[in-house]
Design a protein around this motif. Structure first.
Motif, PDB file in Angstrom:
ATOM      1  N   LYS A   1       0.826  -1.215   0.000  1.00 42.72           N
ATOM      2  CA  LYS A   1       0.000   0.000   0.000  1.00 42.72           C
ATOM      3  C   LYS A   1       0.858   1.262   0.000  1.00 42.72           C
ATOM      4  CE  LYS A   1      -3.131   2.533   3.081  1.00 42.72           C
ATOM      5  NZ  LYS A   1      -3.816   2.503   4.401  1.00 42.72           N
ATOM      6  N   LEU A   2       1.976   1.219   0.715  1.00 45.72           N
ATOM      7  CA  LEU A   2       2.834   2.395   0.846  1.00 45.72           C
ATOM      8  C   LEU A   2       3.828   2.539  -0.300  1.00 45.72           C
ATOM      9  CD1 LEU A   2       3.523   2.199   4.684  1.00 45.72           C
ATOM     10  CD2 LEU A   2       2.096   3.879   3.493  1.00 45.72           C
ATOM     11  N   GLY A   3       3.769   1.642  -1.269  1.00 44.63           N
ATOM     12  CA  GLY A   3       4.598   1.774  -2.461  1.00 44.63           C
ATOM     13  C   GLY A   3       6.028   1.323  -2.303  1.00 44.63           C
ATOM     14  N   LEU A   4       6.280   0.400  -1.383  1.00 41.23           N
ATOM     15  CA  LEU A   4       7.634  -0.124  -1.250  1.00 41.23           C
ATOM     16  C   LEU A   4       7.966  -1.025  -2.434  1.00 41.23           C
ATOM     17  CD1 LEU A   4       7.008   0.897   1.680  1.00 41.23           C
ATOM     18  CD2 LEU A   4       8.632  -0.817   2.445  1.00 41.23           C
ATOM     19  N   ASP A   5       9.238  -1.095  -2.764  1.00 41.84           N
ATOM     20  CA  ASP A   5       9.662  -1.872  -3.922  1.00 41.84           C
ATOM     21  C   ASP A   5       9.812  -3.354  -3.611  1.00 41.84           C
ATOM     22  OD1 ASP A   5      10.282   0.375  -5.926  1.00 41.84           O
ATOM     23  OD2 ASP A   5      11.337   1.003  -4.114  1.00 41.84           O
ATOM     24  N   GLY A   6      10.020  -3.675  -2.333  1.00 41.53           N
ATOM     25  CA  GLY A   6      10.181  -5.073  -1.967  1.00 41.53           C
ATOM     26  C   GLY A   6      10.132  -5.257  -0.469  1.00 41.53           C
TER      27      GLY A   6
END
Length: 385
Positions: A272-277
């Motif tokens: 949801k927070l747009g982390l890449d991994g």
């Protein structure tokens, strides 16, 4: 320099390296490296439950020689594993962060530097030509957080790893007995152990007493051990939440990874927070003895989020077959901490190269044995109950 030259046939397994390491470093340092928390239940489950995963070979299939190369965040690494962040590395073997960072660069593998390791952001950035990753322990003050992140960016780090599984320090009986809890203390017993390990003592004299070099610019001068403990407790909150992660996401322009994920709920928040991994991990069994081993949530998380963000894993891997098992179960990359530290403690400056060469050999043999051409094909060889 060939891989065979880097490989010491006297130590063909991580267990061999562990036994050699135990003979070369003081008991308090070995127990800090080797132990888990509470009764070591989750420490033992980590490796045991990985090894319950089985692969099915396909011997009659036409296939080409396999490749270990693995793409991760736009970079093609030579194998699907890297060096996990480890705190106080120089306590376990002097200069070990630099030993392992140099080996990682030579082998084209990622090295993750911990905030509380014993080499600085700048030094590891220089050694790895900016190819290292940095793991951030979240500071209590935003000004300190921002400065550390800025230093990582200036030193060329492309991947920032933020840690979510240390809201409090693990309860580790060995470290308490050995005086390595916060605040640390050096007992006569520890001194006697050092005197029995002259090579470790000489290397420590050569490279200096281990220090939190990344944090030194923020420390008052001449802290004693009790003051150091207070500084660490006051400086780091350890707790991450949605707002803190969002602030870092806005600030960091490179790839952002959340380490310590052990549930679908936290994986969902990371997405949801747009982390890449994410790195699915239970901190090597050092934080929550009543929790799951890392392989169990990995399977659930990979099934749901594999196509939406990069799913990685650490905790419990000790061999090439373990790497293959985790990749077959859904991990897209893996990391190991203790395995490489055993190598550095066992073989000194040669330990990183030896351990990486050994793991590559072991993993290559697994792929050849099951007739798998590519790392990404490993899930096709997973035994489904």
């Amino acid at each position: 320099m060939t891989n065979d030259f880097l490989f010491d046939a006297r130590y063909p397994s991580v267990d061999d390296l562990r036994k050699r390491a135990q003979k070369r470093i003081p008991k308090f340092a070995f127990e800090y490296l080797d132990g888990g928390c509470n009764e070591d239940v989750n420490l033992k489950k980590n490796t045991t439950e990985i090894r319950e995963i089985e692969l099915i070979p396909n011997y009659l299939k036409k296939h080409q020689p396999p490749s270990l190369q693995t793409e991760l965040f736009g970079h093609i690494y030579d194998a699907p594993f890297g060096v996990a962040p480890v705190g106080l590395q120089g306590l376990m073997w002097p200069n070990s962060p630099e030993i392992l960072a140099k080996a990682a660069l030579q082998h084209n593998l990622p090295f993750i530097l911990s905030t509380v390791s014993t080499s600085s952001i700048e030094r590891i950035g220089e050694i790895t030509e900016g190819k290292a990753w940095f793991q951030l322990y979240h500071p209590a003050k935003n000004e300190l957080r921002d400065d550390i992140i800025k230093r990582a960016a200036t030193s060329g780090y492309d991947v920032l790893v933020i840690l979510c599984d240390v809201p409090t320090f693990g309860y580790r009986p060995r470290d308490i007995r050995n005086g390595l809890a916060m605040p640390p203390k050096m007992s006569m017993q520890n001194i006697m152990q050092i005197l029995k390990k002259p090579r470790w003592a000489m290397e420590t004299l050569k490279y200096g007493q281990p220090r939190f070099k990344t944090l030194e610019p923020y420390m008052p001068k001449n802290l004693d051990l009790k003051q150091l403990g207070k500084f660490m407790n006051d400086t780091f909150s350890g707790k991450l939440d949605e707002d803190r992660i969002a602030a870092i996401r806005d600030m960091w322009k490179g790839k952002l990874v959340l380490k310590g994920v052990a549930s679908l709920a936290d994986a969902e928040m990371a997405h949801k927070l747009g982390l890449d991994g994410i790195i699915v991990s239970n901190h090597g069994g050092r934080q929550l003895d009543a929790g799951e081993s890392s392989i169990k949530p990995l399977i659930r998380i990979a099934e749901k989020y594999r196509d939406q963000m990069t799913i990685m894993m650490d905790s419990g891997l000790r061999s090439g077959p373990d790497i293959a098992r985790c990749m077959a179960a859904g991990a897209q990359f893996t990391f190991m901490g203790r395995s490489f530290m055993y190598g550095a403690a066992a073989l000194g400056a040669k330990g990183g190269n030896h351990t990486m060469t050994m793991l590559k050999k072991q993993l290559q043999q697994v792929l050849e044995q099951i007739c798998c051409e590519k790392i990404t094909d490993l899930p096709k060889y997973l035994k489904i109950e």
